[in-house]
Design an enzyme around this catalytic site. Structure first.
Site, PDB file in Angstrom:
ATOM      1  N   LYS A   1      58.836  89.951  82.810  1.00  0.00           N
ATOM      2  CA  LYS A   1      57.366  90.107  82.884  1.00  0.00           C
ATOM      3  C   LYS A   1      56.937  90.574  81.499  1.00  0.00           C
ATOM      4  O   LYS A   1      57.382  89.961  80.344  1.00  0.00           O
ATOM      5  CB  LYS A   1      57.131  90.899  83.985  1.00  0.00           C
ATOM      6  CG  LYS A   1      57.550  90.693  85.443  1.00  0.00           C
ATOM      7  CD  LYS A   1      57.126  91.360  86.523  1.00  0.00           C
ATOM      8  CE  LYS A   1      57.712  90.654  87.890  1.00  0.00           C
ATOM      9  NZ  LYS A   1      57.091  91.561  88.907  1.00  0.00           N
TER      10      LYS A   1
ATOM     11  N   GLU B   1      58.658  85.241  97.051  1.00  0.00           N
ATOM     12  CA  GLU B   1      58.530  86.618  96.495  1.00  0.00           C
ATOM     13  C   GLU B   1      57.201  87.055  97.532  1.00  0.00           C
ATOM     14  O   GLU B   1      56.313  86.869  97.129  1.00  0.00           O
ATOM     15  CB  GLU B   1      58.028  86.455  95.311  1.00  0.00           C
ATOM     16  CG  GLU B   1      59.291  86.130  94.323  1.00  0.00           C
ATOM     17  CD  GLU B   1      59.323  86.521  93.036  1.00  0.00           C
ATOM     18  OE1 GLU B   1      60.078  87.078  92.501  1.00  0.00           O
ATOM     19  OE2 GLU B   1      58.012  86.591  92.311  1.00  0.00           O
TER      20      GLU B   1
ATOM     21  N   ASN C   1      63.260  88.207  85.450  1.00  0.00           N
ATOM     22  CA  ASN C   1      61.766  87.934  85.055  1.00  0.00           C
ATOM     23  C   ASN C   1      61.543  89.110  84.312  1.00  0.00           C
ATOM     24  O   ASN C   1      61.029  90.261  85.044  1.00  0.00           O
ATOM     25  CB  ASN C   1      60.907  87.671  86.081  1.00  0.00           C
ATOM     26  CG  ASN C   1      59.552  87.678  85.655  1.00  0.00           C
ATOM     27  OD1 ASN C   1      59.162  87.627  84.525  1.00  0.00           O
ATOM     28  ND2 ASN C   1      58.599  87.407  86.679  1.00  0.00           N
TER      29      ASN C   1
ATOM     30  N   GLU D   1      51.698  87.174  90.415  1.00  0.00           N
ATOM     31  CA  GLU D   1      50.844  87.945  89.618  1.00  0.00           C
ATOM     32  C   GLU D   1      49.934  87.075  88.508  1.00  0.00           C
ATOM     33  O   GLU D   1      48.940  87.402  88.150  1.00  0.00           O
ATOM     34  CB  GLU D   1      51.693  88.591  88.231  1.00  0.00           C
ATOM     35  CG  GLU D   1      52.217  89.874  88.991  1.00  0.00           C
ATOM     36  CD  GLU D   1      53.737  90.393  88.720  1.00  0.00           C
ATOM     37  OE1 GLU D   1      54.184  90.134  87.413  1.00  0.00           O
ATOM     38  OE2 GLU D   1      54.418  91.086  89.332  1.00  0.00           O
TER      39      GLU D   1
ATOM     40  N   SER E   1      61.894  93.563  94.480  1.00  0.00           N
ATOM     41  CA  SER E   1      62.675  94.904  94.565  1.00  0.00           C
ATOM     42  C   SER E   1      64.294  94.301  94.925  1.00  0.00           C
ATOM     43  O   SER E   1      65.079  95.208  95.457  1.00  0.00           O
ATOM     44  CB  SER E   1      62.232  95.665  95.632  1.00  0.00           C
ATOM     45  OG  SER E   1      61.035  96.187  95.362  1.00  0.00           O
TER      46      SER E   1
ATOM     47  N   GLY F   1      57.909  95.040  93.063  1.00  0.00           N
ATOM     48  CA  GLY F   1      57.685  96.387  92.333  1.00  0.00           C
ATOM     49  C   GLY F   1      57.454  97.339  93.017  1.00  0.00           C
ATOM     50  O   GLY F   1      56.734  98.448  92.664  1.00  0.00           O
TER      51      GLY F   1
ATOM     52  N   HIS G   1      53.909  82.517  89.510  1.00  0.00           N
ATOM     53  CA  HIS G   1      54.187  83.809  90.163  1.00  0.00           C
ATOM     54  C   HIS G   1      52.981  84.333  90.831  1.00  0.00           C
ATOM     55  O   HIS G   1      51.887  84.086  90.233  1.00  0.00           O
ATOM     56  CB  HIS G   1      54.810  84.604  88.988  1.00  0.00           C
ATOM     57  CG  HIS G   1      55.281  85.742  89.429  1.00  0.00           C
ATOM     58  ND1 HIS G   1      54.571  86.892  89.451  1.00  0.00           N
ATOM     59  CD2 HIS G   1      56.632  86.233  89.397  1.00  0.00           C
ATOM     60  CE1 HIS G   1      55.282  87.926  89.855  1.00  0.00           C
ATOM     61  NE2 HIS G   1      56.610  87.311  89.976  1.00  0.00           N
TER      62      HIS G   1
HETATM   63  P1  13P Z   1      60.768  93.482  91.064  1.00  0.00           P
HETATM   64  O1  13P Z   1      62.081  92.915  91.178  1.00  0.00           O
HETATM   65  O2  13P Z   1      60.432  94.522  90.038  1.00  0.00           O
HETATM   66  O3  13P Z   1      60.169  93.681  92.535  1.00  0.00           O
HETATM   67  O4  13P Z   1      59.793  92.167  90.629  1.00  0.00           O
HETATM   68  C1  13P Z   1      60.070  90.750  91.468  1.00  0.00           C
HETATM   69  C2  13P Z   1      59.419  89.690  90.687  1.00  0.00           C
HETATM   70  O5  13P Z   1      58.237  89.557  90.823  1.00  0.00           O
HETATM   71  C3  13P Z   1      60.381  88.830  89.935  1.00  0.00           C
HETATM   72  O6  13P Z   1      59.554  87.922  89.684  1.00  0.00           O
END
Ligand code: 13P
Length: 266
Positions: free
Chosen positions: A11, A171, A9, A101, A217, A177, A99
């Site tokens: 983003k 997640e 992903n 976010e 992560s 992150g 997701h």
């Molecule tokens: P990270 O791997 O940067 O923690 O992000 C995870 C994520 O949100 C994948 O959709």
């Protein structure tokens, strides 16, 4: 036997040249490392504008391209949105739904996720439904209830056949992150709990076929341990998916399973 499913992903990252370079780099590395894409499903989720270029670069390689979001309607006056029909028309194989976010910053709800999961399947696009709790929900011990409510709300109108086609990504928001990974035990415990919720609603035979990913992560140095757990079938990777040189190590998490010895370069 559930086939591992590893996703990148991106983003809101990368520019046109980065995306093209990444695509070529990943194709080369998959060849060099002899990764067998019959043994692992791989999908890259770039911003919409890079999808067409990646579809061309990945043509006949077996690497899938997915969308980070979509609208559930077929078409219409929804400025700024992209429909499932458009994704399908472009050969997009999968889509991330709900997701954290999007839930946090763009008012995505379980109700809208339910419509998106249904619409994706109706168009032959594989949905990856994201669920996960906030830190305070983990610390208060309410995390199972929170995830169960998200799951049942987002799978409201999904029947058993549709459930088998739906991927669930666990997640935990506190691990995204932050560099803070859930322990493999915490991740697997939740994956097993998610499977039990699916089993309650659809029966064990269906639940055993559902692919459950972990995200938060994930890195080259923790993927093997996560993938060795009983109920984790894949990973949804953010930060560590942004360079093909890191992501290939995650795809090839166990060379004995998905790849062979790297090819000898003359
Ligand atoms: P990270 O791997 O940067 O923690 O992000 C995870 C994520 O949100 C994948 O959709």
């Amino acid at each position: 036997m559930r086939k591992p499913f590893i996703c990148a992903n991106w983003k809101m990252n990368h520019l046109v040249n980065d995306a093209s370079f990444y695509g070529e780099d990943l194709v080369n590395r998959i060849k060099m490392e002899n990764v067998d894409l019959k043994k692992v499903d791989v999908a890259i989720f770039p911003p919409y504008m890079f999808m067409a270029a990646l579809k061309v670069l990945f043509f006949l390689t077996g690497i899938n391209v997915g969308a980070q979001n979509m609208h559930y309607a077929e078409s219409g006056a929804y400025t700024g949105e992209v429909s499932p029909a458009m994704l399908k028309d472009m050969g997009i194989e999968c889509v991330i739904v709900g997701h954290s976010e999007r839930r946090q910053y763009f008012n995505e709800t379980n109700e809208s996720c339910a419509k998106k999961v249904k619409a994706a399947i109706a168009h032959g696009i594989r949905p990856i439904l994201c669920v996960g709790e906030y830190l305070e929900e983990r610390e208060s011990g309410r995390y199972n209830d929170v995830v169960k409510e998200m799951l049942l709300g987002s799978l409201a109108d999904i029947d058993a056949d549709e459930m088998i086609k739906t991927v669930i990504a666990y997640e935990p928001v506190w691990a995204i992150g932050t560099g803070k990974t859930a322990t493999t035990e915490q991740a697997n415990e939740m994956a097993a709990f998610i499977r039990s919720v699916v089993a309650e609603k659809y029966g064990n035979e269906v639940a055993q076929q559902v692919i459950i990913q972990y995200g938060g992560s994930v890195k080259p140095d923790n993927i093997a341990e996560l993938m060795a757990m009983s109920d984790i079938d894949g990973a949804l990777v953010g930060g560590a998916s942004l360079k093909a040189s890191d992501f290939i190590k995650i795809i090839n998490f166990d060379p004995a399973v998905v790849g062979k010895e790297p090819a000898v370069v003359e």
